[in-house]
Structures are given as structure tokens and as C-alpha cells.
Design an enzyme around this catalytic site. Structure first.
Site, PDB file in Angstrom:
ATOM      1  N   HIS A 298      -6.854  18.191  53.649  1.00 21.31           N
ATOM      2  CA  HIS A 298      -6.388  16.841  53.306  1.00 21.31           C
ATOM      3  C   HIS A 298      -5.648  16.933  51.968  1.00 21.31           C
ATOM      4  O   HIS A 298      -5.977  17.783  51.135  1.00 21.31           O
ATOM      5  CB  HIS A 298      -7.630  15.956  53.164  1.00 21.31           C
ATOM      6  CG  HIS A 298      -7.359  14.494  53.043  1.00 21.31           C
ATOM      7  ND1 HIS A 298      -6.978  13.915  51.865  1.00 21.31           N
ATOM      8  CD2 HIS A 298      -7.429  13.500  53.957  1.00 21.31           C
ATOM      9  CE1 HIS A 298      -6.836  12.606  52.051  1.00 21.31           C
ATOM     10  NE2 HIS A 298      -7.096  12.324  53.314  1.00 21.31           N
TER      11      HIS A 298
ATOM     12  N   ASP B 220     -15.081  20.521  51.189  1.00 24.16           N
ATOM     13  CA  ASP B 220     -14.726  19.126  51.376  1.00 24.16           C
ATOM     14  C   ASP B 220     -15.434  18.658  52.652  1.00 24.16           C
ATOM     15  O   ASP B 220     -14.980  18.927  53.768  1.00 24.16           O
ATOM     16  CB  ASP B 220     -13.204  19.006  51.508  1.00 24.16           C
ATOM     17  CG  ASP B 220     -12.776  17.606  51.900  1.00 24.16           C
ATOM     18  OD1 ASP B 220     -13.653  16.732  52.040  1.00 24.16           O
ATOM     19  OD2 ASP B 220     -11.563  17.392  52.074  1.00 24.16           O
TER      20      ASP B 220
ATOM     21  N   GLN C  73     -15.439  14.649  56.259  1.00 25.10           N
ATOM     22  CA  GLN C  73     -15.612  14.352  57.689  1.00 25.10           C
ATOM     23  C   GLN C  73     -16.916  14.959  58.201  1.00 25.10           C
ATOM     24  O   GLN C  73     -17.628  14.336  58.980  1.00 25.10           O
ATOM     25  CB  GLN C  73     -14.430  14.908  58.502  1.00 25.10           C
ATOM     26  CG  GLN C  73     -13.084  14.300  58.149  1.00 25.10           C
ATOM     27  CD  GLN C  73     -12.974  12.822  58.509  1.00 25.10           C
ATOM     28  OE1 GLN C  73     -13.696  12.304  59.371  1.00 25.10           O
ATOM     29  NE2 GLN C  73     -12.079  12.111  57.839  1.00 25.10           N
TER      30      GLN C  73
ATOM     31  N   LYS D  51     -17.001   6.573  54.660  1.00 22.57           N
ATOM     32  CA  LYS D  51     -16.846   7.126  56.009  1.00 22.57           C
ATOM     33  C   LYS D  51     -18.204   7.247  56.703  1.00 22.57           C
ATOM     34  O   LYS D  51     -18.279   7.579  57.872  1.00 22.57           O
ATOM     35  CB  LYS D  51     -16.176   8.500  55.939  1.00 22.57           C
ATOM     36  CG  LYS D  51     -14.733   8.433  55.427  1.00 22.57           C
ATOM     37  CD  LYS D  51     -14.053   9.768  55.545  1.00 22.57           C
ATOM     38  CE  LYS D  51     -12.829   9.884  54.664  1.00 22.57           C
ATOM     39  NZ  LYS D  51     -11.652   9.192  55.178  1.00 22.57           N
TER      40      LYS D  51
ATOM     41  N   CYS E 258      -2.485  12.544  55.909  1.00 23.92           N
ATOM     42  CA  CYS E 258      -2.629  13.238  54.623  1.00 23.92           C
ATOM     43  C   CYS E 258      -2.757  14.745  54.836  1.00 23.92           C
ATOM     44  O   CYS E 258      -3.520  15.412  54.125  1.00 23.92           O
ATOM     45  CB  CYS E 258      -3.815  12.717  53.823  1.00 23.92           C
ATOM     46  SG  CYS E 258      -3.654  11.006  53.382  1.00 23.92           S
TER      47      CYS E 258
HETATM   48  C1  LIG Z   1     -11.139  15.815  55.099  1.00 20.44           C
HETATM   49  C2  LIG Z   1     -10.919  14.724  54.094  1.00 20.44           C
HETATM   50  N1  LIG Z   1     -10.960  15.035  52.796  1.00 20.44           N
HETATM   51  C3  LIG Z   1     -10.777  14.108  51.833  1.00 20.44           C
HETATM   52  C4  LIG Z   1     -10.528  12.798  52.165  1.00 20.44           C
HETATM   53  C5  LIG Z   1     -10.347  11.812  51.071  1.00 20.44           C
HETATM   54  O1  LIG Z   1     -11.356  10.874  51.126  1.00 20.44           O
HETATM   55  P1  LIG Z   1     -11.380   9.650  50.093  1.00 20.44           P
HETATM   56  O2  LIG Z   1     -10.082   8.928  50.313  1.00 20.44           O
HETATM   57  O3  LIG Z   1     -12.561   8.854  50.504  1.00 20.44           O
HETATM   58  O4  LIG Z   1     -11.484  10.221  48.753  1.00 20.44           O
HETATM   59  C6  LIG Z   1     -10.458  12.425  53.506  1.00 20.44           C
HETATM   60  C7  LIG Z   1     -10.140  11.056  53.892  1.00 20.44           C
HETATM   61  O5  LIG Z   1      -9.662  10.772  54.957  1.00 20.44           O
HETATM   62  C8  LIG Z   1     -10.672  13.414  54.494  1.00 20.44           C
HETATM   63  O6  LIG Z   1     -10.632  13.123  55.790  1.00 20.44           O
END
Ligand SMILES: Cc1ncc(COP(=O)(O)O)c(C=O)c1O
Length: 398
Positions: A115, A190, A193, A216, A356
Site C-alpha cells: 500500500h 503491515d 488487512q 478496518k 493505493c
Molecule cells: C495493506 C494496507 N496498508 C495500509 C493501509 C492504510 O491504512 P490507514 O489508511 O488506516 O492508515 C491500508 C488501507 O487500506 C491497507 O489496506
């Protein structure tokens, strides 16, 4: 079992078919009630005032820290730092650990399916410190193309997703974590998900850092979690400066607080953190075994239905192996935004775009994908209606 009844939005909007759970999930009544209850009974600032209300609010806030620590398998609750979201957690590590411990020409290893939140902070570190940023390739099943030679003595930091928000794949992290540690590199996972769909144990994983977002996970927006190993958090300098992160302040210097307060400058999202406990308790009550088995069945059902449409191409793993309930696809001759717009007219929410994840899109030559992301409260009927709507969108454009 009808889990939708736990989520008031489905009573307010009976026609709603919500298939955009990877962006953010809906919130159960227990979470909404917890927030209301916090403001009605406990509202006060934490950690600073001596009065009873502040003390009770502080206890509630710290209870969530304990709940999160239990949730990801650490015995040390001070290894849990509350942030605004996963993005802030990664920025904190890149700024604090990155600036203090990485040097010019050190290497940061990412993957092509990260992401943007797990790319841009490292590119910013590259701008500040001159580190090199390299990317692991991704195979068609959404797994990292990895062998241990990709981690060298130059690799000082590895930052990888635990589950792709585009492909739904769950890569095997263990060999990479072992290889990183063998070379003395640190690794951040990270789990934005992954944490929604699978139990996590940071000790078994041996992750140095791990991040996720409450929103989420059926919890409120504005709350993120950064887990970091005690010895690393202790040696890292503060990220943001302000109240609460200091022990003492003088005209020309300050002494930082202990962890985790060192990384929680200013008044945090107290109601959000307190409320997040209700979301984790809710997940715990249903249990990941149940959540996973429902989501696996729904994923298989969706993959079968979508595979039956000859003009639709699945992007990423085609089976339920090593994956969860995020499913990307493209439709012959139709832009994903038109697909999402067509479904939206029928009260069906899916996501369209680069999610993203522009690097993966560019590598695979895709302008964008459409994405269905399922939660355990979705039903086969939701999927049938979405598939029917997809057929209608195709007919409309041909
Ligand atoms: C794999 C992953 N990492 C990071 C993020 C960023 O999350 P946040 O916007 O809650 O910081 C997302 C959000 O969709 C994501 O799917």
C-alpha cells in the site's frame, strides 16, 4: 447466522450491499454503544489529572492497550503504541527508527504490492537520508518472489504487507523474517488487512514492528496500533513532540517519557481507543475460526461466480489457498470506475481504482481494478446481487 443484525447501518439502509470492507468495515452496535457510553460516563483527559474521572478514563484507555497486547500475543503492554492509523505507525517507524538507525546507501526492502502507506514513508526516508529502496516482485498468486539472497548485509530494514489489499493474498512471511534477522535487518509487518481476518501472534512471527488500523476491524476511525519490540522502541527517539511524551522540559532541552507514552504526544483519541476494546471483544466473541470459515466460504463462492463470467478476469489468486476475502477483477472493455458506478446505482458498494497500490498496477500493466472485499456479515445473496449487477453493467456497455 445473521450477523448483519449486529450492524445498525443495515437496518437504516436495508437495500445496502456493502462489499468495500477492505477500505473500512461497518461498526456493530456494541461499538457505537461503547463510544456513547464513554462520553456519557467517563469523558475526561487521561494520564494527567489527579481527579477520579481522569483516573477512570485512564484505566479504560489502558485497558484497551492490554486488550490489544493480548490480541496480538505480546505480554508487554508497553510495546503497544496508539496512533491515528496504520499509516501513522509506519511513518513513526520510518521517521524515528529510520532517521536514527539507517545511513546513506543502506537498503530498505519493500514489495511491489505494498500500500502507498508502506512505500511513501520509505521514499521520504530516501529523500532525507539517501537510503536505497528495493522491491520484491510478486507472482500471479500474490506471493513474494523471494530467496534469501535478496537480503544482503546492506539490507537494514524490511517492510512488508501481511495481506494484500489488492489481491487478497496472504504471503508467507516467516522465511523472510528469518532471513532478515539472520542479516541483522529489522522487519515491519503491515497487518492492516491481515489483522481483520486472521489471528496474529507477534512473538511467533518474531516481527520487530507491526501496524494496523481499528477502523478496518469494526472499530472507530482515528485509532491505529503500532507494536514494536521493547528494546527497539526504547532506543528510538520520539516522533512528535508535545505534552505527555516528556518527563521534564527545560528552556533548552527535554527528557522523553518512557514507552509507550514517549510516542503518544498530545491528547490522543481517547474515546476511539476506549471504543476499540469493544470491537476487539466483539471479534473475540465470534472467534477467528468462525470468521475465517464464513469468509473462506464466501470467497470461494465469489471466485466461482466471477470465474463463470467469460468477460471478467480475476486479478490475483484464483483459489482460496493462502488468501482472504479481497478479490480484484477487470472486465473486458469497461473501466473499473464505470463498473463501480453501475453497481452503486443498485446500492452495491465496491471499490475501483489503483487501491493505493500504483506500483503493482504499473508493473502488471493495469490502469485500475474493481475490488470486492467481503466481511463475515456478508451473505451469498449479497454476492448473487453483485454478480447480477455486473452482468447488467456488461450488457449496458456492449
Ligand atoms: C495493506 C494496507 N496498508 C495500509 C493501509 C492504510 O491504512 P490507514 O489508511 O488506516 O492508515 C491500508 C488501507 O487500506 C491497507 O489496506
Amino acid at each position: 447466522m445473521d450477523f448483519k443484525k449486529d450492524f445498525p447501518i443495515f437496518q437504516h439502509r436495508p437495500q445496502l450491499i456493502y462489499l468495500d470492507n477492505a477500505a473500512t468495515s461497518q461498526k456493530p452496535l456494541v461499538v457505537l454503544d461503547a463510544e456513547k457510553d464513554y462520553y456519557e460516563r467517563l469523558n475526561s483527559n487521561i494520564h494527567r489529572s489527579a481527579h477520579f474521572l481522569a483516573e477512570e478514563a485512564t484505566i479504560a484507555y489502558e485497558e484497551t492497550r492490554q486488550t490489544v497486547a493480548d490480541f496480538i500475543g505480546t505480554e508487554k503492554k508497553h510495546e503497544i503504541v496508539f496512533t491515528r492509523n496504520a499509516t501513522e505507525g509506519i511513518n513513526l517507524v520510518a521517521r524515528s527508527y529510520g532517521d536514527a538507525c539507517l545511513q546513506e546507501s543502506d537498503e530498505v526492502l519493500l514489495s511491489k504490492m505494498e500500500h502507498h502507506s508502506n512505500i511513501v514513508p520509505w521514499l521520504q526516508l530516501k529523500e532525507r537520508k539517501g537510503v536505497n529502496v528495493r522491491y520484491l516482485d510478486i507472482d500471479e498468486n500474490g506471493q513474494f518472489v523471494f530467496d534469501s539472497s535478496q537480503i544482503t548485509s546492506k539490507t537494514k530494514f524490511v517492510s512488508l504487507t501481511g495481506m494484500s489489499n489488492i489481491l487478497g493474498s496472504i504471503p508467507d512471511l516467516k522465511p523472510i523474517i528469518a532471513a532478515a534477522h539472520a542479516k541483522g535487518a529489522k522487519i515491519l509487518i503491515d497487518a492492516c488487512q491481515l489483522a481483520v481476518h486472521s489471528p496474529i501472534n507477534v512473538q511467533e512471527l518474531d516481527a520487530d514492528f507491526l501496524v494496523f488500523s481499528a477502523h478496518k476491524m469494526y472499530g472507530p476511525t482515528g485509532v491505529g496500533v503500532l507494536y514494536g519490540k521493547e528494546e527497539l522502541l526504547k532506543k528510538m527517539p520520539p516522533f512528535l513532540g508535545g505534552g505527555e511524551m516528556i518527563q521534564e522540559v527545560f528552556e533548552d532541552r527535554f527528557t522523553p517519557n518512557d514507552i509507550p507514552q514517549k510516542f503518544e504526544a498530545g491528547t490522543p483519541n481517547i474515546s476511539g481507543v476506549v471504543t476499540f476494546k469493544a470491537a476487539i471483544d466483539y471479534i473475540g466473541k465470534i472467534g477467528f475460526d468462525k470468521i475465517r470459515s464464513i469468509e473462506q466460504e464466501l470467497t470461494e463462492y465469489t471466485l466461482n461466480k466471477l470465474s463463470a463470467l467469460p468477460y471478467l478476469k480475476l486479478i490475483g489468486p484464483k483459489t482460496t489457498d493462502n488468501r482472504s476475502s479481497v478479490i480484484s477483477f477487470a472486465m473486458e472493455g469497461i473501466h473499473p470506475h464505470d463498473i463501480a458506478e453501475g453497481l452503486s446505482q443498485k446500492n452495491i458498494c465496491i471499490r475501483a481504482g489503483h487501491h493505493c497500490g500504483q506500483i503493482l498496477m504499473d508493473t502488471w500493466g493495469l490502469p485500475a481494478t474493481a475490488r470486492i472485499s467481503l466481511a463475515f456479515y456478508n451473505t451469498k445473496d449479497d454476492i448473487e446481487q453483485a454478480v447480477h449487477a455486473l452482468e447488467e453493467v456488461y450488457k449496458y456497455f456492449h
